[in-house]
Scaffold this active site. Sequence first.
Site, PDB file in Angstrom:
ATOM      1  N   LYS A 127       4.608  27.890  51.604  1.00  0.00           N
ATOM      2  CA  LYS A 127       5.688  28.882  51.705  1.00  0.00           C
ATOM      3  C   LYS A 127       6.679  28.717  50.553  1.00  0.00           C
ATOM      4  O   LYS A 127       7.003  29.680  49.859  1.00  0.00           O
ATOM      5  CB  LYS A 127       6.430  28.697  53.036  1.00  0.00           C
ATOM      6  CG  LYS A 127       7.731  29.485  53.131  1.00  0.00           C
ATOM      7  CD  LYS A 127       8.437  29.255  54.450  1.00  0.00           C
ATOM      8  CE  LYS A 127       9.399  28.084  54.436  1.00  0.00           C
ATOM      9  NZ  LYS A 127      10.669  28.345  53.736  1.00  0.00           N
ATOM     10  N   ASN A 128       7.135  27.476  50.373  1.00  0.00           N
ATOM     11  CA  ASN A 128       8.204  27.251  49.400  1.00  0.00           C
ATOM     12  C   ASN A 128       7.745  27.394  47.960  1.00  0.00           C
ATOM     13  O   ASN A 128       8.569  27.364  47.052  1.00  0.00           O
ATOM     14  CB  ASN A 128       8.840  25.872  49.610  1.00  0.00           C
ATOM     15  CG  ASN A 128       9.717  25.862  50.855  1.00  0.00           C
ATOM     16  OD1 ASN A 128       9.987  26.915  51.437  1.00  0.00           O
ATOM     17  ND2 ASN A 128      10.153  24.682  51.258  1.00  0.00           N
ATOM     18  N   ARG A 144      16.568  31.867  52.700  1.00  0.00           N
ATOM     19  CA  ARG A 144      17.259  31.148  51.641  1.00  0.00           C
ATOM     20  C   ARG A 144      16.618  31.371  50.256  1.00  0.00           C
ATOM     21  O   ARG A 144      17.298  31.439  49.242  1.00  0.00           O
ATOM     22  CB  ARG A 144      17.211  29.656  52.008  1.00  0.00           C
ATOM     23  CG  ARG A 144      17.502  28.684  50.909  1.00  0.00           C
ATOM     24  CD  ARG A 144      18.987  28.444  50.769  1.00  0.00           C
ATOM     25  NE  ARG A 144      19.259  27.488  49.702  1.00  0.00           N
ATOM     26  CZ  ARG A 144      20.471  27.154  49.314  1.00  0.00           C
ATOM     27  NH1 ARG A 144      21.515  27.653  49.899  1.00  0.00           N
ATOM     28  NH2 ARG A 144      20.653  26.304  48.336  1.00  0.00           N
ATOM     29  N   ASP A 174      11.808  17.682  54.903  1.00  0.00           N
ATOM     30  CA  ASP A 174      11.119  18.645  55.767  1.00  0.00           C
ATOM     31  C   ASP A 174      10.163  17.970  56.751  1.00  0.00           C
ATOM     32  O   ASP A 174       9.710  18.621  57.701  1.00  0.00           O
ATOM     33  CB  ASP A 174      10.347  19.667  54.916  1.00  0.00           C
ATOM     34  CG  ASP A 174      11.279  20.683  54.262  1.00  0.00           C
ATOM     35  OD1 ASP A 174      12.494  20.632  54.518  1.00  0.00           O
ATOM     36  OD2 ASP A 174      10.794  21.524  53.492  1.00  0.00           O
ATOM     37  N   ASP A 217      18.171  28.399  56.783  1.00  0.00           N
ATOM     38  CA  ASP A 217      18.126  27.548  57.962  1.00  0.00           C
ATOM     39  C   ASP A 217      19.472  26.900  58.230  1.00  0.00           C
ATOM     40  O   ASP A 217      20.235  26.640  57.315  1.00  0.00           O
ATOM     41  CB  ASP A 217      17.113  26.420  57.738  1.00  0.00           C
ATOM     42  CG  ASP A 217      15.695  26.944  57.719  1.00  0.00           C
ATOM     43  OD1 ASP A 217      15.421  27.901  58.442  1.00  0.00           O
ATOM     44  OD2 ASP A 217      14.888  26.379  56.977  1.00  0.00           O
TER      45      ASP A 217
HETATM   46  C1  UD1 Z   1      14.230  23.467  49.182  1.00  0.00           C
HETATM   47  C2  UD1 Z   1      13.311  23.875  50.307  1.00  0.00           C
HETATM   48  C3  UD1 Z   1      13.621  23.083  51.573  1.00  0.00           C
HETATM   49  C4  UD1 Z   1      13.586  21.604  51.285  1.00  0.00           C
HETATM   50  C5  UD1 Z   1      14.476  21.258  50.108  1.00  0.00           C
HETATM   51  C6  UD1 Z   1      14.388  19.803  49.692  1.00  0.00           C
HETATM   52  C7  UD1 Z   1      12.899  26.199  49.816  1.00  0.00           C
HETATM   53  C8  UD1 Z   1      13.092  27.618  50.191  1.00  0.00           C
HETATM   54  N1  UD1 Z   1      13.502  25.298  50.578  1.00  0.00           N
HETATM   55  O1  UD1 Z   1      15.557  23.840  49.571  1.00  0.00           O
HETATM   56  O2  UD1 Z   1      12.655  23.415  52.559  1.00  0.00           O
HETATM   57  O3  UD1 Z   1      14.050  20.915  52.423  1.00  0.00           O
HETATM   58  O4  UD1 Z   1      14.113  22.055  48.963  1.00  0.00           O
HETATM   59  O5  UD1 Z   1      13.076  19.467  49.401  1.00  0.00           O
HETATM   60  O6  UD1 Z   1      12.185  25.875  48.870  1.00  0.00           O
HETATM   61  N2  UD1 Z   1      22.893  21.403  47.059  1.00  0.00           N
HETATM   62  C9  UD1 Z   1      24.193  21.580  46.651  1.00  0.00           C
HETATM   63  N3  UD1 Z   1      24.460  22.459  45.653  1.00  0.00           N
HETATM   64  C10 UD1 Z   1      23.491  23.186  45.054  1.00  0.00           C
HETATM   65  C11 UD1 Z   1      22.157  23.015  45.473  1.00  0.00           C
HETATM   66  C12 UD1 Z   1      21.883  22.122  46.481  1.00  0.00           C
HETATM   67  O7  UD1 Z   1      25.107  20.945  47.171  1.00  0.00           O
HETATM   68  O8  UD1 Z   1      23.798  23.991  44.152  1.00  0.00           O
HETATM   69  C13 UD1 Z   1      22.596  20.450  48.136  1.00  0.00           C
HETATM   70  C14 UD1 Z   1      22.114  21.154  49.381  1.00  0.00           C
HETATM   71  O9  UD1 Z   1      23.178  21.576  50.206  1.00  0.00           O
HETATM   72  C15 UD1 Z   1      21.298  20.065  50.027  1.00  0.00           C
HETATM   73  C16 UD1 Z   1      20.700  19.318  48.842  1.00  0.00           C
HETATM   74  O10 UD1 Z   1      21.521  19.631  47.734  1.00  0.00           O
HETATM   75  O11 UD1 Z   1      22.118  19.198  50.753  1.00  0.00           O
HETATM   76  C17 UD1 Z   1      19.259  19.657  48.534  1.00  0.00           C
HETATM   77  O12 UD1 Z   1      19.132  21.005  48.208  1.00  0.00           O
HETATM   78  P1  UD1 Z   1      17.962  21.594  47.320  1.00  0.00           P
HETATM   79  O13 UD1 Z   1      17.138  20.515  46.725  1.00  0.00           O
HETATM   80  O14 UD1 Z   1      18.567  22.594  46.397  1.00  0.00           O
HETATM   81  O15 UD1 Z   1      17.067  22.342  48.398  1.00  0.00           O
HETATM   82  P2  UD1 Z   1      16.744  23.877  48.509  1.00  0.00           P
HETATM   83  O16 UD1 Z   1      16.226  24.386  47.214  1.00  0.00           O
HETATM   84  O17 UD1 Z   1      17.856  24.594  49.178  1.00  0.00           O
END
Ligand code: UD1
Length: 422
Positions: free
Chosen positions: A26-27, A98, A311, A122
Amino acid sequence: MESQTEAFQITGGRPLVGEVTISGAKNSALKLMAASLLAVGKSTITNVPDIADVHIMEELLTRLGCSTKYEPSAQIVTIDVPIAPGHRADYDLVRKMRASINVLGPLLARVGEVEVALPGGDAIGSRGIDLHIKGLTDLGAKARSEHGFVIATAPNGLNGARIELDFPSVGATENIMTAAVLAKGTTVIDNAAREPDVVDLGEYLVAMGAKISGLGTPVITIIGVDELTPTTHATLPDRIVAGTWAFAAVMTRGDITIHGGRIDHLEVPLDKIVEAGAVVTSTKDGFRVKMDKRPIAVDVATLPYPGFPTDLQPFVITMNSIAEGNSLVTENVFEGRFMFVNELQRLGAQIHVDGHHAAISGIEHLSGAPVAATDIRAGAGLVLAGLVSDGVTTVEDAFHIDRGYPGFAEALKSLGAQVERI
Ligand code: UD1
């Protein structure tokens, strides 16, 4: 509150035995679809799972002026991108998914302006986008937040830059990469995310004509090109779904052969499964997980890849709930990810949460009860908990699970579980 949502009803007690085949991630599929915006013309992505989020991404791309077609039986999506796509992703779509945020980089690079509603996704933590914005600003974009939208423009185009991420964010790495491929000059992303999904996206961009090196390492270098051309690309198999089946085999004392599962994408979680007492063997096209005793509790701390994936955290907590011994699970990636623990406690699990730590005392059996899914993985974790609970467990809000697990109930049944959708 909605009253008519579907639920999974599970009668626990059976080991899961048999074979499953892993579909595309999915991701990864969602990001590949969004990145197609970078090339005018018809892109084809194969191995795309038939899940709600794929249809939401189709709707988003259609509203941006693309013609999209998904063939569920062939698992193929085609996306025909116009010369001048739109630039706005509305809240009704972004709040459901997201990954909508992944149009930020491509649209900024192609159109020079983009408006994306601030994401929901989520309920697993604050999920800011400050790192995305900082990266794009370093490339020369101007960004502001207004009326619930992030609005970014690149009046003078984008220019390559050295960007150091405070945290190896998956989404930020992807948005910076998809913007930098069409920027002038060289971009270096330092402390980049190394997840297989990021590598898959990078390889797709390379197949479109982008110049990228260092994928899968903490330093990604991108040399901007003038344009990209559409291509065909196969989505990589879903490592989180494969990992879910691995934990299901361990918890139910079963034996599951996971076709398409990639051991090399799951090294840390599979090490933990072996530590819990399972036997993991490599097969011709995947791997097999076999367990014939009560699991031994394991300590886990989630980390960015190649660490233990956040995850899969709900599954290790569920496994530890019925394992022999006490354990500590530490969540380092998403702060809200222990919310499902309240539901697991309704099944009798002995878990004490303190900040980002969960201390778990294993008990022999959980005890079936009605519970509700709070996100995709928590929902699947509760279904697995139902498989090892006495009596009947009902997991409400099944739509969360459907977002990540195509044909979950059917696959569970084929492995011998007593599961119904109600
Ligand atoms: C993606 C996946 C998710 C997975 C995660 C980590 C998708 C759609 N989702 O989420 O299933 O759990 O990677 O492997 O692909 N953060 C910030 N600022 C930012 C970006 C992130 O504070 O600009 C924080 C987030 O709140 C979180 C952490 O960094 O606490 C990790 O986020 P990130 O690695 O960006 O995950 P996603 O891309 O949202």
